[in-house]
Design an enzyme around this catalytic site. Structure first.
Site, PDB file in Angstrom:
ATOM      1  N   ASP A  30       0.823  -1.102   0.117  1.00 14.49           N
ATOM      2  CA  ASP A  30      -0.069   0.156   0.025  1.00 14.49           C
ATOM      3  C   ASP A  30       0.929   1.218   0.039  1.00 14.49           C
ATOM      4  O   ASP A  30       1.693   1.389   0.736  1.00 14.49           O
ATOM      5  CB  ASP A  30      -0.895  -0.016   1.122  1.00 14.49           C
ATOM      6  CG  ASP A  30      -2.022   1.210   1.158  1.00 14.49           C
ATOM      7  OD1 ASP A  30      -3.211   0.837   1.315  1.00 14.49           O
ATOM      8  OD2 ASP A  30      -1.728   2.324   1.156  1.00 14.49           O
ATOM      9  N   ILE A  31       0.651   2.191  -0.950  1.00 15.75           N
ATOM     10  CA  ILE A  31       1.556   3.330  -0.887  1.00 15.75           C
ATOM     11  C   ILE A  31       1.680   4.061   0.235  1.00 15.75           C
ATOM     12  O   ILE A  31       2.590   4.945   0.290  1.00 15.75           O
ATOM     13  CB  ILE A  31       0.793   4.065  -2.112  1.00 15.75           C
ATOM     14  CG1 ILE A  31       1.971   4.814  -2.831  1.00 15.75           C
ATOM     15  CG2 ILE A  31      -0.152   5.058  -2.012  1.00 15.75           C
ATOM     16  CD1 ILE A  31       3.182   4.281  -3.441  1.00 15.75           C
ATOM     17  N   ASN A  87     -12.436  -3.066   3.860  1.00 17.01           N
ATOM     18  CA  ASN A  87     -13.393  -2.099   3.884  1.00 17.01           C
ATOM     19  C   ASN A  87     -14.376  -2.386   2.645  1.00 17.01           C
ATOM     20  O   ASN A  87     -14.009  -2.473   1.594  1.00 17.01           O
ATOM     21  CB  ASN A  87     -12.766  -0.585   3.814  1.00 17.01           C
ATOM     22  CG  ASN A  87     -11.834  -0.458   4.931  1.00 17.01           C
ATOM     23  OD1 ASN A  87     -12.148  -0.977   6.359  1.00 17.01           O
ATOM     24  ND2 ASN A  87     -10.775   0.189   4.840  1.00 17.01           N
ATOM     25  N   GLN A  94     -14.188   2.499   2.199  1.00 18.28           N
ATOM     26  CA  GLN A  94     -13.415   2.005   0.990  1.00 18.28           C
ATOM     27  C   GLN A  94     -13.243   3.163   0.152  1.00 18.28           C
ATOM     28  O   GLN A  94     -14.160   4.107  -0.137  1.00 18.28           O
ATOM     29  CB  GLN A  94     -14.448   0.867   0.442  1.00 18.28           C
ATOM     30  CG  GLN A  94     -13.747   0.201  -0.869  1.00 18.28           C
ATOM     31  CD  GLN A  94     -14.537  -0.806  -1.443  1.00 18.28           C
ATOM     32  OE1 GLN A  94     -15.658  -1.131  -0.935  1.00 18.28           O
ATOM     33  NE2 GLN A  94     -14.076  -1.613  -2.228  1.00 18.28           N
ATOM     34  N   HIS A 100     -10.023  -5.605  -1.844  1.00 17.47           N
ATOM     35  CA  HIS A 100      -8.895  -5.754  -1.316  1.00 17.47           C
ATOM     36  C   HIS A 100      -8.710  -5.786   0.227  1.00 17.47           C
ATOM     37  O   HIS A 100      -9.840  -5.332   0.967  1.00 17.47           O
ATOM     38  CB  HIS A 100      -7.683  -4.377  -1.755  1.00 17.47           C
ATOM     39  CG  HIS A 100      -8.477  -3.246  -1.521  1.00 17.47           C
ATOM     40  ND1 HIS A 100      -9.208  -2.590  -2.061  1.00 17.47           N
ATOM     41  CD2 HIS A 100      -8.247  -2.483  -0.157  1.00 17.47           C
ATOM     42  CE1 HIS A 100      -9.739  -1.338  -1.429  1.00 17.47           C
ATOM     43  NE2 HIS A 100      -9.157  -1.259  -0.274  1.00 17.47           N
ATOM     44  N   HIS A 102      -6.315  -5.544   3.409  1.00 14.78           N
ATOM     45  CA  HIS A 102      -5.256  -4.807   4.129  1.00 14.78           C
ATOM     46  C   HIS A 102      -4.671  -5.683   5.029  1.00 14.78           C
ATOM     47  O   HIS A 102      -5.498  -6.281   5.944  1.00 14.78           O
ATOM     48  CB  HIS A 102      -5.746  -3.540   4.793  1.00 14.78           C
ATOM     49  CG  HIS A 102      -6.200  -2.568   4.046  1.00 14.78           C
ATOM     50  ND1 HIS A 102      -5.396  -1.319   3.822  1.00 14.78           N
ATOM     51  CD2 HIS A 102      -7.330  -2.142   3.627  1.00 14.78           C
ATOM     52  CE1 HIS A 102      -6.233  -0.622   3.044  1.00 14.78           C
ATOM     53  NE2 HIS A 102      -7.351  -0.903   2.989  1.00 14.78           N
TER      54      HIS A 102
END
Ligand code: AMP
Ligand code: ZN
Length: 143
Positions: A30-31, A87, A94, A100, A102
């Protein structure tokens, strides 16, 4: 899906820091890196959220969660815990509408992550709890 950022990542149309890939899933950093190693696991098939999964897809995706979690733990032995979060829909935070999961490693109570579970136990009688459980159970059976 053409206009989906995660489909573009899966198709290598935009760059990502890949952690794992097979025929069913893609995992990448995740960025925002809520904590070091914060990883997203996504199905290669575009589904918007949990409400679009069928059992086969769920099996393919959720079976791979421990694989990535265990890799993170091995990569960073200082990990003390992990929050695994999914989410669904805007109200539930979300922001990218390709489902996705996490994986957020936890290193200390001071790391930059928090979650709040309110306690509303006193708002429900045991009859109300039973009624709620039965209402859901009926739908699980019918699903
Ligand atoms: P959510 O808010 O649960 O939908 O999570 C979406 C996550 O996707 C956020 O934590 C973003 O930081 C992350 N994200 C969005 N774009 C990218 C990208 N191009 N590469 C990696 N992570 C991204
Ligand atoms: Zn997509």
């Amino acid at each position: 899906m053409t206009d989906c950022i995660f489909c573009k990542i899966i198709n290598q149309e935009i760059p990502s820091y890949k952690v794992y890939e097979d025929d069913k899933v893609y995992a990448f950093l995740d960025i925002t890196q809520v904590t070091k190693g914060h990883t997203l696991l996504v199905p290669k098939k575009h589904v918007t959220d949990i409400f679009e999964y069928d059992p086969a897809l769920a099996g393919e995706v959720f079976a791979r969660v421990p694989k990535v979690a265990q890799a993170l733990e091995k990569a960073f032995p200082e990990i003390e815990g992990m929050n695994i979060i999914n989410n669904n829909k805007e109200l539930a935070y979300q922001s990218v509408f390709h489902s996705h999961i996490h994986l957020i490693p936890r290193y200390s109570k001071e790391d930059d992550f928090s979650i709040h579970f309110g306690n509303h136990q006193e708002d429900y009688s045991s009859e109300q709890m039973q009624e709620i459980a039965e209402k859901i159970a009926k739908q699980v059976t019918n699903a």
